[in-house]
Design an enzyme around this catalytic site. Structure first.
Site: not given
Length: 340
Positions: A60, A129
């Site tokens: 990322e 998540h």
């Protein structure tokens, strides 16, 4: 106008943005051939090619750094963060580079960068998540932060943020991806990017929320109406900047404010909203603002998330509290029930 799911509305918006501007590029993990974990970019690589819809390594920070370079060179990158909790490796790039470049260069450099973040719980996934990290970014000057709640805004606002010259975090509630609605694929007549909307009109209580809880808030307003309480639901849409005039106008009318979000209470956006509205509307308030939020804990296991996320009953309890109804829970009882 056609009926489509929330997720398909985002896809349509990205498709139209790619078609409208050759400088728009999409980047992210598995967004190409796979179409993304949630299939939001399904079919776009086949249509526009791998140079405009790019699969990236699982890194990322590297993805975000590359997007900064592309934006610096005049492109309009749209980065997908696969899950909300995966954004933290990119945090340094976002707050140290993306947010500051325009100010650091005295306006010489613009970073028209869109960061798509599926966020929130309700899909049976664990921590990393199912998180709600929006407050980290609303606290960071130089970033726009928006959250969408319905298919029409999903389409309209992705088009608006991609065209915006500011860096924008676009928070999309993953548990609403399959919600259907009517979508008009045009920007004509759309609300400005920073404007809130009155999702339901009311006179007794102002209920402010965004993203995944707008539908829950509307259900709460319907339930409260059966008890003779008129709830006005404000969908913020823009979390930074906040459309305070819209919230103020509602609170001056109702005299009561409830704010609800999935993120933890301490340091959350609800605290800022409660403080700011108290400062601006003190003489109009009939009761202190009430927050209905997730608890101050790491995101719980999937089997417990229904107890963590604000639901219809907890929001109605917040409404009861500002209405001073005798069956409402005291704040201490709510916190005690959360294990604090």
């Amino acid at each position: 106008m056609s009926s489509m799911t929330f997720g398909r509305a985002i896809t349509a918006g990205l498709d139209d943005a790619l078609a409208a501007d050759p400088k728009v590029v999409l980047m992210g993990e598995d967004i190409g051939k796979l179409g993304g974990v949630f299939r939001i970019t399904d079919g776009l690589q086949a249509k526009y090619g791998p140079k405009r819809v790019m699969d990236t390594p699982l890194a990322e920070s590297g993805i975000m750094g590359t997007a900064v370079g592309l934006a610096f060179r005049g492109y309009r990158p749209v980065v997908e963060i696969q899950f909300d909790g995966f954004i933290y490796p990119a945090f340094d790039q976002i707050v140290s580079q993306v947010a500051k470049m325009h100010y650091r260069t005295r306006g010489t450099v613009k970073l028209p960068l869109t960061i798509r973040v599926p966020f929130g719980g309700g899909i049976g996934s664990p921590e990393h998540h199912s998180e709600s990290p929006e407050a980290y970014f609303t606290h960071t000057s130089g970033l726009r932060v928006v959250s969408v709640s319905n298919p029409q805004d999903a389409y309209t606002m992705i088009r608006q943020v991609v065209a915006c010259d500011d860096p924008v975090l676009y928070f999309e509630p993953k548990r609403r991806y399959h919600t259907k609605g009517e979508v008009e694929q045009t920007l004509e007549g759309a609300l400005p990017l920073g404007a809130a909307r009155v999702a339901a009109a009311g006179t007794d209580v102002t209920l402010v929320t965004y993203g995944p809880l707008v539908m829950t808030a509307l259900d709460a307003a319907t339930a409260a109406e059966d008890e003779g309480i008129s709830v006005e639901v404000i969908d913020l849409r823009s979390l930074s900047p906040v459309d305070y005039p819209a919230v103020e106008a509602s609170v001056r009318k109702t005299g009561r404010l409830v704010v609800t979000h999935e993120a933890a209470q301490s340091g959350g956006l609800g605290a800022e909203l409660a403080a700011s509205i108290t400062e601006r509307c003190f003489d109009f308030l009939e009761h202190a603002p009430v927050r209905v939020t997730g608890f101050d804990i790491p995101y719980p296991p999937a089997r417990l998330e229904k107890h963590h996320l604000p639901d219809l009953d907890r929001i109605l309890d917040g409404v009861d509290r500002v209405m001073r109804r005798p069956n409402s829970l005291a704040p201490s009882a709510v916190l005690e029930g959360a294990g604090r």
